[in-house]
Design a protein around this motif. Structure first.
Motif, PDB file in Angstrom:
ATOM      1  N   SER A  43     -13.381   8.029 -29.344  1.00  0.00           N
ATOM      2  CA  SER A  43     -13.936   6.959 -29.770  1.00  0.00           C
ATOM      3  C   SER A  43     -14.277   7.029 -31.226  1.00  0.00           C
ATOM      4  O   SER A  43     -15.121   6.173 -31.747  1.00  0.00           O
ATOM      5  CB  SER A  43     -14.947   6.510 -28.903  1.00  0.00           C
ATOM      6  N   LYS A  44     -13.626   7.782 -31.974  1.00  0.00           N
ATOM      7  CA  LYS A  44     -13.966   8.168 -33.542  1.00  0.00           C
ATOM      8  C   LYS A  44     -12.572   7.760 -34.206  1.00  0.00           C
ATOM      9  O   LYS A  44     -11.620   8.110 -33.778  1.00  0.00           O
ATOM     10  CB  LYS A  44     -14.834   9.346 -33.799  1.00  0.00           C
ATOM     11  N   ILE A  53     -13.625   8.212 -40.561  1.00  0.00           N
ATOM     12  CA  ILE A  53     -13.739   6.977 -41.348  1.00  0.00           C
ATOM     13  C   ILE A  53     -14.601   5.741 -40.754  1.00  0.00           C
ATOM     14  O   ILE A  53     -15.038   4.952 -41.175  1.00  0.00           O
ATOM     15  CB  ILE A  53     -12.397   6.439 -41.805  1.00  0.00           C
ATOM     16  N   GLY A  54     -14.914   5.912 -39.199  1.00  0.00           N
ATOM     17  CA  GLY A  54     -15.650   4.964 -38.616  1.00  0.00           C
ATOM     18  C   GLY A  54     -15.461   5.333 -36.863  1.00  0.00           C
ATOM     19  O   GLY A  54     -14.832   6.246 -36.500  1.00  0.00           O
ATOM     20  N   ASP A  55     -16.111   4.227 -36.317  1.00  0.00           N
ATOM     21  CA  ASP A  55     -15.907   4.371 -34.794  1.00  0.00           C
ATOM     22  C   ASP A  55     -15.114   3.183 -34.375  1.00  0.00           C
ATOM     23  O   ASP A  55     -14.859   2.343 -34.864  1.00  0.00           O
ATOM     24  CB  ASP A  55     -17.532   4.099 -34.448  1.00  0.00           C
ATOM     25  N   MET A 113     -26.348   3.116 -44.886  1.00  0.00           N
ATOM     26  CA  MET A 113     -24.813   2.545 -45.070  1.00  0.00           C
ATOM     27  C   MET A 113     -24.439   2.497 -43.595  1.00  0.00           C
ATOM     28  O   MET A 113     -24.627   3.541 -42.624  1.00  0.00           O
ATOM     29  CB  MET A 113     -24.046   4.000 -45.742  1.00  0.00           C
ATOM     30  N   SER A 114     -23.781   1.467 -43.293  1.00  0.00           N
ATOM     31  CA  SER A 114     -23.190   1.277 -41.847  1.00  0.00           C
ATOM     32  C   SER A 114     -22.162   2.001 -41.507  1.00  0.00           C
ATOM     33  O   SER A 114     -21.081   2.047 -42.477  1.00  0.00           O
ATOM     34  CB  SER A 114     -23.259  -0.102 -41.354  1.00  0.00           C
ATOM     35  N   THR A 115     -22.016   2.123 -40.285  1.00  0.00           N
ATOM     36  CA  THR A 115     -20.530   2.922 -39.964  1.00  0.00           C
ATOM     37  C   THR A 115     -19.449   1.590 -39.608  1.00  0.00           C
ATOM     38  O   THR A 115     -19.618   0.714 -39.153  1.00  0.00           O
ATOM     39  CB  THR A 115     -20.677   3.699 -38.660  1.00  0.00           C
ATOM     40  N   ALA A 116     -18.185   1.847 -40.414  1.00  0.00           N
ATOM     41  CA  ALA A 116     -17.177   1.115 -40.151  1.00  0.00           C
ATOM     42  C   ALA A 116     -16.847   0.931 -38.690  1.00  0.00           C
ATOM     43  O   ALA A 116     -16.801   2.051 -37.840  1.00  0.00           O
ATOM     44  CB  ALA A 116     -15.961   1.435 -40.710  1.00  0.00           C
ATOM     45  N   THR A 162      -7.001  11.565 -28.218  1.00  0.00           N
ATOM     46  CA  THR A 162      -8.156  12.534 -27.545  1.00  0.00           C
ATOM     47  C   THR A 162      -7.775  13.610 -26.639  1.00  0.00           C
ATOM     48  O   THR A 162      -8.020  14.499 -26.844  1.00  0.00           O
ATOM     49  CB  THR A 162      -9.212  11.569 -26.993  1.00  0.00           C
ATOM     50  N   GLU A 163      -6.802  13.293 -25.839  1.00  0.00           N
ATOM     51  CA  GLU A 163      -6.140  14.063 -24.761  1.00  0.00           C
ATOM     52  C   GLU A 163      -5.453  15.136 -25.317  1.00  0.00           C
ATOM     53  O   GLU A 163      -5.555  16.278 -25.227  1.00  0.00           O
ATOM     54  CB  GLU A 163      -5.465  13.410 -23.870  1.00  0.00           C
ATOM     55  N   ASP A 164      -4.465  14.864 -26.358  1.00  0.00           N
ATOM     56  CA  ASP A 164      -3.797  15.666 -26.939  1.00  0.00           C
ATOM     57  C   ASP A 164      -4.637  16.857 -27.910  1.00  0.00           C
ATOM     58  O   ASP A 164      -4.692  18.139 -27.771  1.00  0.00           O
ATOM     59  CB  ASP A 164      -2.579  15.328 -27.807  1.00  0.00           C
ATOM     60  N   PHE A 165      -5.573  16.310 -28.711  1.00  0.00           N
ATOM     61  CA  PHE A 165      -6.478  17.180 -29.215  1.00  0.00           C
ATOM     62  C   PHE A 165      -7.487  18.270 -28.522  1.00  0.00           C
ATOM     63  O   PHE A 165      -7.657  19.306 -28.920  1.00  0.00           O
ATOM     64  CB  PHE A 165      -7.235  16.240 -30.263  1.00  0.00           C
TER      65      PHE A 165
END
Length: 123
Positions: A26-27, A75-77, A1-4, A54-57
């Motif tokens: 980037s995810k 759900i994907g990259d 299965m490929s990544t979306a 990203t920064e807040d997380f």
């Protein structure tokens, strides 16, 4: 299965309470069902809906449990050639109602304090 693979333009379309995605490192994560479960409140997580969180997380320093939950929302990259949009372009299209205290309780408390004070002073 490929990544979306998603672009920032695609992610930006998911900035509503019933359809919320974020990008972290980037995810792409679909956080729709998690908004009302977030321990820090849905407002804080919804602020980044449709954009890069990203920064807040990373600033918060999440627990291992939080990282497991995040992984389950994956759900994907991101397409590496896609460029982030401005905050204005990804701003959520709805607002989250902040909980407000009930004014009747404040009135009750004030009246209760006055009654107790009256009896204490006139004893």
């Amino acid at each position: 299965m490929s990544t979306a693979i998603y672009t920032y333009e695609e992610v930006a379309k998911h900035n509503q309470l019933k359809d919320a995605w974020v990008v972290i490192a980037s995810k792409v994560y679909d956080i729709t069902g998690f908004l009302d479960e977030h321990p820090g409140g849905e407002e804080i997580i919804f602020e980044n809906a449709g954009g890069d969180a990203t920064e807040d997380f990373l600033d918060i320093g999440h627990s291992e449990d939080a990282l497991k939950i995040l992984k389950s929302k994956y759900i994907g990259d991101m397409d590496p050639s896609s460029k982030p949009l401005s905050k204005k372009a990804t701003k959520p299209t709805e607002t989250v109602k902040k909980s407000q205290g009930h004014p009747t309780f404040a009135l009750f408390l004030a009246v209760f304090c006055l009654i107790v004070g009256y009896f204490v002073l006139n004893d």
